[in-house]
Scaffold this motif. Structure first.
Motif, mmCIF file in Angstrom:
data_model
loop_
_atom_site.group_PDB
_atom_site.id
_atom_site.type_symbol
_atom_site.label_atom_id
_atom_site.label_comp_id
_atom_site.label_asym_id
_atom_site.label_seq_id
_atom_site.Cartn_x
_atom_site.Cartn_y
_atom_site.Cartn_z
ATOM 1 N N SER A 1 -10.417 -18.070 -14.023
ATOM 2 C CA SER A 1 -11.558 -18.951 -13.863
ATOM 3 C C SER A 1 -12.836 -18.204 -14.242
ATOM 4 N N THR A 2 -13.615 -18.808 -15.136
ATOM 5 C CA THR A 2 -14.810 -18.157 -15.671
ATOM 6 C C THR A 2 -15.986 -19.117 -15.617
ATOM 7 N N ASN A 3 -17.135 -18.603 -15.230
ATOM 8 C CA ASN A 3 -18.362 -19.391 -15.161
ATOM 9 C C ASN A 3 -19.425 -18.694 -15.997
ATOM 10 N N ILE A 4 -19.812 -19.321 -17.126
ATOM 11 C CA ILE A 4 -20.831 -18.758 -18.002
ATOM 12 C C ILE A 4 -22.016 -19.708 -18.022
ATOM 13 N N TYR A 5 -23.081 -19.306 -17.355
ATOM 14 C CA TYR A 5 -24.291 -20.121 -17.337
ATOM 15 C C TYR A 5 -24.000 -21.591 -16.993
ATOM 16 N N SER B 1 -15.278 -18.572 -25.819
ATOM 17 C CA SER B 1 -15.305 -17.123 -26.015
ATOM 18 C C SER B 1 -16.668 -16.658 -26.511
ATOM 19 N N ILE B 2 -17.283 -17.451 -27.398
ATOM 20 C CA ILE B 2 -18.605 -17.094 -27.905
ATOM 21 C C ILE B 2 -19.644 -17.183 -26.790
ATOM 22 N N LEU B 3 -19.559 -18.218 -25.959
ATOM 23 C CA LEU B 3 -20.474 -18.321 -24.823
ATOM 24 C C LEU B 3 -20.382 -17.073 -23.943
#
Length: 438
Positions: free
Chosen positions: A4-8, A264-266
């Motif tokens: 689980s990943t949270n980017i902005y 992935s870019i984010l």
């Protein structure tokens, strides 16, 4: 199960199928050699002025083998192109026209300044100086509108086709120029740190902000969710545009791979710097109080926070909006969502809406110069030329005249959002009043 990943404030599950940071880093050292080598043969790294680079390529395609190879590449239609699907993809932009333009400006372009590494190239061109950024954005919009205009526009020789090839050649010109300056003065630009200017990863990221970020961030954050066929069609459209721009495009072959590349870019690239803040602020400054939106700085701040999430917007130096401007932004999103869902539900309404929206947006951004439109067809010449004198873009300031012409009393976005909320509120009030008598 992935991680689980949270980017902005964008949540996703990272899996083994996502490109890794190492995969992406390799892409900063590869680039569109076909266009760079062709331009080097035609004009060299010292090119200055306003020559039409597409015309040069067309003129020398038969007498220079390198230029000829580029010509064959751009005029060859890939076997995976389905023109019917691309035409459907083009209509999506107009179907959700207001939301499309808003997302491109305040998520894709302004939010895209969060890529600190990419900003190192943009910062050196001067194209995001507050005094010229509006014209720069209108020219970018002209390319975008041409891509979506109609099928003929995107086929060889059409408006969108020519604009795409010219943008590709402009990218090659900037790349060649910065690399030449870096050889002369190594401290000017570090290829080791930032990669080749306008490299493959930069170009993939650019395609992302016009395609995948629209699908999974820009439209949904305004209440609009595309149908599965719309997603397939929009990705097919932008895969062909990526091909014309000399950008790796296999990752756009399916929604799954396209979304994973975006995520992935984010995760890898969105790392705002001081220069990111300057360019993001200059976009807001350059658009304050000018047609067609006549938007105030506060309203633009609210749009930036709404579309990018408050964490990224704050890191870009965008002031937090008051409740009133959040309220107005909600009204605008409500209008866009209702308009899109209602009109797409009936095919005849949808077709009329597409034609009407296309005509209105073209007039507002390109044709009607008296109302602030560009007023000409851009050929994307090499205007903002990097040099060793201007090594960075300064922070701009808004003029008093622009401040006075913005806001809810101006004939722009804020007034429309306010009227929408007022009408919607009256409708709800009347409904409850009628129900109370039943």
């Amino acid at each position: 199960m992935g991680k689980s990943t949270n980017i902005y404030e964008y949540h996703f599950e990272r899996t083994s199928q996502h490109p890794t940071p190492e995969d992406l880093k390799r892409l900063i050292f590869s680039y569109d050699k076909s266009a760079s080598e062709a331009l080097h043969r035609l004009v060299g790294p010292q090119e200055r002025g306003h020559r039409d680079l597409y015309t040069l390529v067309a003129e020398y395609r038969k007498t220079d083998s390198v230029v000829g190879e580029l010509w064959i590449e751009i005029t060859t239609i890939p076997e995976w192109v389905n023109w019917d699907q691309i035409e459907r993809g083009q209509k999506i932009f107009w179907r959700y026209g207001g939301a499309s333009i808003t997302a491109l400006v305040y998520l894709s372009l302004l939010g895209g300044m969060g890529s600190g590494r990419t900003v190192e190239t943009l910062d050196r061109t001067g194209g995001f100086d507050a005094a010229v950024v509006r014209r720069r954005l209108l020219e970018t919009a002209q390319h975008t509108l041409g891509v979506h205009k109609d099928l003929v526009s995107l086929q060889p020789g059409g408006e969108g086709f020519l604009a795409s090839v010219r943008v590709r050649l402009l990218h090659a010109s900037v790349r060649n120029r910065i690399m030449q300056l870096a050889k002369t003065e190594p401290a000017y630009y570090s290829i080791e740190d930032y990669g080749i200017p306008i490299n493959d990863l930069d170009c993939i990221g650019t395609i992302c902000i016009f395609s995948t970020m629209m699908i999974w961030m820009g439209w949904p954050r305004q209440g609009i969710y595309l149908r599965q066929q719309e997603i397939l069609d929009y990705l097919a459209l932008w895969r062909y545009v990526a091909y014309l721009l000399g950008t790796p495009n296999d990752w756009l072959s399916s929604p799954e791979s396209a979304r994973k590349m975006m995520e992935s870019i984010l995760e890898s690239e969105i790392k705002p710097t001081k220069k990111s803040k300057t360019l993001a602020q200059n976009i807001i400054t350059g658009l304050e109080g000018v047609p067609p939106m006549f938007a105030s700085r506060s309203y633009q701040n609210a749009l930036a926070h709404w579309l990018n999430g408050s964490t990224l917007a704050t890191e870009l130096g965008i002031e937090k909006p008051s409740f009133w401007y959040k309220f107005l932004t909600a009204g605008q999103c409500l209008l866009f969502a209702l308009d899109g869902y209602i009109k797409r539900s009936v095919s005849s309404w949808d077709e009329r809406n597409v034609k009407f929206t296309r005509r209105i947006i073209y007039a507002a951004l390109i044709y009607d110069k008296s109302k602030g439109a560009l007023g000409y067809k851009a050929k994307f010449p090499f205007k903002w030329i990097p040099d060793l004198v201007r090594t960075t873009t300064p922070l701009g300031k808004t003029s008093e005249a622009n401040i006075k012409s913005s806001g809810i009393f101006s004939p722009g976005a804020e007034r429309v959002a306010f009227i929408t909320l007022l009408v919607f509120g009256l409708m709800i009030g009347c409904t409850f009043y009628i129900l109370s008598w039943i």
